[in-house]
Write a protein that holds these residues in place. Structure first.
Motif, PDB file in Angstrom:
ATOM      1  N   PRO A 115      19.176 -19.386  28.510  1.00 54.76           N
ATOM      2  CA  PRO A 115      18.995 -18.355  27.478  1.00 54.76           C
ATOM      3  C   PRO A 115      20.014 -18.526  26.357  1.00 54.76           C
ATOM      4  CG  PRO A 115      19.044 -17.389  29.679  1.00 54.76           C
ATOM      5  CD  PRO A 115      19.478 -18.806  29.824  1.00 54.76           C
ATOM      6  N   ASN A 116      19.638 -18.091  25.176  1.00 55.39           N
ATOM      7  CA  ASN A 116      20.551 -18.156  24.041  1.00 55.39           C
ATOM      8  C   ASN A 116      20.956 -16.751  23.605  1.00 55.39           C
ATOM      9  OD1 ASN A 116      18.233 -17.221  22.832  1.00 55.39           O
ATOM     10  ND2 ASN A 116      17.873 -19.063  21.615  1.00 55.39           N
ATOM     11  N   MET A 117      21.675 -16.645  22.531  1.00 58.39           N
ATOM     12  CA  MET A 117      22.162 -15.349  22.068  1.00 58.39           C
ATOM     13  C   MET A 117      21.026 -14.426  21.674  1.00 58.39           C
ATOM     14  SD  MET A 117      25.280 -15.623  22.621  1.00 58.39           S
ATOM     15  CE  MET A 117      25.447 -13.918  22.142  1.00 58.39           C
ATOM     16  N   ILE A 118      19.919 -14.996  21.218  1.00 57.23           N
ATOM     17  CA  ILE A 118      18.764 -14.148  20.863  1.00 57.23           C
ATOM     18  C   ILE A 118      18.243 -13.451  22.112  1.00 57.23           C
ATOM     19  CG2 ILE A 118      16.403 -14.189  19.977  1.00 57.23           C
ATOM     20  CD1 ILE A 118      17.169 -16.540  18.235  1.00 57.23           C
ATOM     21  N   THR A 119      18.179 -14.169  23.215  1.00 56.11           N
ATOM     22  CA  THR A 119      17.696 -13.574  24.465  1.00 56.11           C
ATOM     23  C   THR A 119      18.609 -12.436  24.911  1.00 56.11           C
ATOM     24  OG1 THR A 119      17.042 -15.841  25.053  1.00 56.11           O
ATOM     25  CG2 THR A 119      16.825 -14.150  26.750  1.00 56.11           C
ATOM     26  N   TYR A 120      19.922 -12.703  24.953  1.00 59.05           N
ATOM     27  CA  TYR A 120      20.870 -11.677  25.407  1.00 59.05           C
ATOM     28  C   TYR A 120      20.870 -10.455  24.488  1.00 59.05           C
ATOM     29  CZ  TYR A 120      22.757 -15.419  28.374  1.00 59.05           C
ATOM     30  OH  TYR A 120      22.910 -16.416  29.312  1.00 59.05           O
ATOM     31  N   ASN A 121      20.956 -10.684  23.204  1.00 57.99           N
ATOM     32  CA  ASN A 121      21.028  -9.564  22.274  1.00 57.99           C
ATOM     33  C   ASN A 121      19.755  -8.738  22.259  1.00 57.99           C
ATOM     34  OD1 ASN A 121      23.555 -10.424  21.613  1.00 57.99           O
ATOM     35  ND2 ASN A 121      23.004 -11.282  19.608  1.00 57.99           N
ATOM     36  N   MET A 122      18.610  -9.405  22.429  1.00 59.89           N
ATOM     37  CA  MET A 122      17.338  -8.686  22.446  1.00 59.89           C
ATOM     38  C   MET A 122      17.261  -7.741  23.646  1.00 59.89           C
ATOM     39  SD  MET A 122      13.588 -10.418  22.039  1.00 59.89           S
ATOM     40  CE  MET A 122      14.058 -11.676  23.236  1.00 59.89           C
ATOM     41  N   LEU A 123      17.645  -8.237  24.805  1.00 62.87           N
ATOM     42  CA  LEU A 123      17.626  -7.387  26.006  1.00 62.87           C
ATOM     43  C   LEU A 123      18.671  -6.280  25.917  1.00 62.87           C
ATOM     44  CD1 LEU A 123      17.091  -9.593  29.190  1.00 62.87           C
ATOM     45  CD2 LEU A 123      16.019  -7.404  28.691  1.00 62.87           C
ATOM     46  N   LEU A 124      19.858  -6.640  25.505  1.00 68.37           N
ATOM     47  CA  LEU A 124      20.937  -5.655  25.434  1.00 68.37           C
ATOM     48  C   LEU A 124      20.633  -4.569  24.413  1.00 68.37           C
ATOM     49  CD1 LEU A 124      23.703  -5.094  26.690  1.00 68.37           C
ATOM     50  CD2 LEU A 124      24.737  -6.366  24.804  1.00 68.37           C
ATOM     51  N   SER A 125      20.062  -4.953  23.292  1.00 65.51           N
ATOM     52  CA  SER A 125      19.711  -3.973  22.268  1.00 65.51           C
ATOM     53  C   SER A 125      18.656  -3.001  22.768  1.00 65.51           C
ATOM     54  CB  SER A 125      19.221  -4.695  21.017  1.00 65.51           C
ATOM     55  OG  SER A 125      18.785  -3.775  20.039  1.00 65.51           O
ATOM     56  N   ASN A 153      28.210 -12.822  21.499  1.00 65.13           N
ATOM     57  CA  ASN A 153      28.740 -12.775  20.135  1.00 65.13           C
ATOM     58  C   ASN A 153      29.174 -11.356  19.787  1.00 65.13           C
ATOM     59  OD1 ASN A 153      26.310 -11.485  19.869  1.00 65.13           O
ATOM     60  ND2 ASN A 153      25.431 -12.930  18.413  1.00 65.13           N
ATOM     61  N   SER A 154      29.663 -11.204  18.557  1.00 67.58           N
ATOM     62  CA  SER A 154      30.190  -9.901  18.143  1.00 67.58           C
ATOM     63  C   SER A 154      29.113  -8.839  18.117  1.00 67.58           C
ATOM     64  CB  SER A 154      30.831 -10.025  16.755  1.00 67.58           C
ATOM     65  OG  SER A 154      29.892 -10.527  15.819  1.00 67.58           O
ATOM     66  N   GLU A 155      27.867  -9.237  17.839  1.00 74.51           N
ATOM     67  CA  GLU A 155      26.773  -8.256  17.800  1.00 74.51           C
ATOM     68  C   GLU A 155      26.564  -7.618  19.165  1.00 74.51           C
ATOM     69  OE1 GLU A 155      21.988  -8.057  16.725  1.00 74.51           O
ATOM     70  OE2 GLU A 155      23.123  -9.923  16.456  1.00 74.51           O
ATOM     71  N   ALA A 156      26.628  -8.428  20.234  1.00 78.16           N
ATOM     72  CA  ALA A 156      26.454  -7.890  21.588  1.00 78.16           C
ATOM     73  C   ALA A 156      27.598  -6.941  21.947  1.00 78.16           C
ATOM     74  CB  ALA A 156      26.379  -9.040  22.589  1.00 78.16           C
ATOM     75  N   TYR A 157      28.821  -7.331  21.619  1.00 81.76           N
ATOM     76  CA  TYR A 157      29.964  -6.448  21.888  1.00 81.76           C
ATOM     77  C   TYR A 157      29.814  -5.123  21.151  1.00 81.76           C
ATOM     78  CZ  TYR A 157      32.972  -9.710  24.452  1.00 81.76           C
ATOM     79  OH  TYR A 157      33.518 -10.523  25.418  1.00 81.76           O
ATOM     80  N   GLU A 158      29.449  -5.177  19.904  1.00 80.17           N
ATOM     81  CA  GLU A 158      29.390  -3.961  19.097  1.00 80.17           C
ATOM     82  C   GLU A 158      28.278  -3.035  19.553  1.00 80.17           C
ATOM     83  OE1 GLU A 158      29.103  -5.770  15.302  1.00 80.17           O
ATOM     84  OE2 GLU A 158      31.252  -5.640  14.896  1.00 80.17           O
TER      85      GLU A 158
END
Length: 479
Positions: free
Chosen positions: A374-384, A410-415
């Motif tokens: 998975p890439n950052m798009i996968t993680y951020n999409m689920l987390l969001s 990345n910073s987007e996931a942390y925030e």
């Protein structure tokens, strides 16, 4: 016997043969050692004068043509009623040089600008019969455009087929210019089929740019079905279909109606044709229709690739047809195709839209097992999606799971998770997560800092908020 020349008269003198041989050898050795003396002796003995250098002739001719051109411009600007063809011939005859293509281009443009249209035919006749140079095609393109502005279609057509008489190779640029002129009005559009058939006689063939002009015109007059009349072979069929599918202003019903008409005429689609249709339907957010096109592609015996399946999967999910999306994804796996990261991200987005977060997290684990990381798009999409639904516990666990697996956030996931923690009053944990973020070199947004400082102040921790700001600003200064 040799002759020696004096300043008064010629006298015959006998020279010994040995002396002649020695003189000949010395001159030969000196000429071979110096190229300049060789040519010097050659021209002195054989020509008696230096030849006229070629570069001087070319330079002189170019200068003469420039002077003649300047004289022509002066005469053209002096009066609007002057005969420009006579001025052209007189100006270049005065400087003893031949007219240039630019000179003809100049007088033709001047005639158009000064509305002296009656002189154009005489200029063209003179250019055709009296000149020998290859006429640039740009001259005829300008004239065809001029006739088009005046709606003189017949004049434009006659000039187009007359171009080879001017020692000019006709290209698709001239053909496209003529098509653009004819397609501006309905009566011109009716002449196009005859022009296309006749254009083969001068070895001009349609290209993709030509079909774009024709299809746009047919669509502009709400006659896309008439594009079938342009079909001459299999390649033309594919080209027209691709051109239609690339039009953003064309109605979906028009394209699909034309597709049906093509099928009735017996034209068979190949994999590329079906791919163009699928892309068109996906861009128009026609998920169900795109799925039908995918099935039609399989019925014709063409196996869709990963890109086609992914496009249809995305369109079906956007249409809210989640059951069909599952079927498309399962069918893709059964057919032996290996999904790529983009396909997985599209499918995970569908799970997020259905609030199936557990299935999404399982899918991420399956991706890792199948070798598709998975890439950052996968993680951020689920987390969001998890944070948006207010599932803070699940978001925290997923965040820890990713970090435990070595995933880089990345910073987007942390925030996202920090903002959610602050919103529920968990400022202390949010502060710890912010410090971890800064230690990794990630720079938080000012809005994230405002949320945490505001939360600290509301809990009576003003001094802690100030020290936090001082610490973060100091570390950012170092970075």
């Amino acid at each position: 016997m040799l002759y020696s020349v004096t300043h008064r008269h010629r006298t015959r003198t006998h020279i010994p043969k040995s002396l002649v041989i020695s003189l000949f050898r010395s001159s030969s050795s000196s000429s071979s050692s110096s190229p300049r003396s060789k040519y010097h002796n050659y021209y002195l003995r054989k020509r008696r004068k230096w030849p006229h250098p070629i570069y001087k002739a070319r330079w002189h001719e170019k200068l003469s043509q420039q002077n003649a051109m300047q004289a022509l411009r002066t005469q053209a600007s002096s009066s609007s009623s002057v005969n420009l063809l006579s001025s052209l011939t007189e100006s270049f005859a005065l400087y003893n040089c031949n007219p240039t293509p630019n000179s003809y281009h100049f007088i033709l443009k001047t005639l158009i600008q000064t509305s002296q249209f009656h002189q154009i035919h005489s200029v063209l006749n003179h250019l055709e019969k009296n000149e020998k140079f290859e006429t640039p095609e740009s001259i005829f393109i300008d004239l065809i455009q001029f006739y088009g502005r005046k709606n003189e279609f017949q004049e434009a057509i006659e000039l187009f087929f007359r171009i080879p008489n001017f020692r000019c190779d006709v290209s698709v640029d001239s053909l496209n210019c003529l098509l653009w002129v004819l397609c501006r009005r309905k009566e011109g559009l009716q002449i196009v089929p005859q022009v296309l058939l006749k254009s083969r006689l001068i070895n001009v063939r349609l290209e993709a740019s030509s079909f774009v002009i024709l299809v746009e015109a047919l669509c502009r007059f709400n006659k896309p079905v008439h594009a079938i009349g342009l079909l001459v072979d299999r390649a033309s069929f594919s080209l027209i279909l691709r051109t239609l599918c690339q039009q953003n202003t064309l109605e979906c019903d028009h394209v699909m109606g034309l597709v049906e008409e093509m099928k009735k005429l017996g034209f068979c689609f190949d994999g590329t044709d079906w791919g163009n249709v699928i892309r068109f339907l996906v861009r128009r957010n026609k998920g169900v229709e795109a799925l039908e096109a995918l099935n039609g592609m399989k019925l014709d015996g063409f196996m869709p690739d990963v890109i086609s399946y992914t496009m249809v999967l995305d369109a079906v999910i956007s249409a809210g047809e989640f059951e069909r999306a599952d079927q498309v994804f399962d069918e893709m796996l059964v057919s032996g195709l290996v999904p790529d990261i983009h396909t997985y991200n599209v499918y995970v987005s569908g799970l997020c839209k259905q609030n199936k977060f557990d299935d999404g997290i399982k899918m991420v684990s399956s991706m890792e097992e199948l070798g598709c990381k998975p890439n950052m798009i996968t993680y951020n999409m689920l987390l969001s999606a998890i944070c948006y639904r207010g599932e803070l516990g699940m978001a925290r666990d997923f965040f820890k799971h990713v970090r435990g697996k070595g995933g880089v956030m990345n910073s987007e996931a942390y925030e996202m998770i920090i903002s959610r923690m602050v919103s529920v009053g968990d400022v202390s944990e949010a502060l710890d997560l912010l410090k971890e973020m800064v230690e990794k070199g990630l720079v938080p947004k000012p809005s994230t800092l405002d949320e945490i400082v505001s939360g600290l102040c509301q809990n009576g921790l003003v001094s802690k908020g100030l020290s936090l700001l001082t610490e973060i600003l100091g570390k950012n200064g170092k970075h």
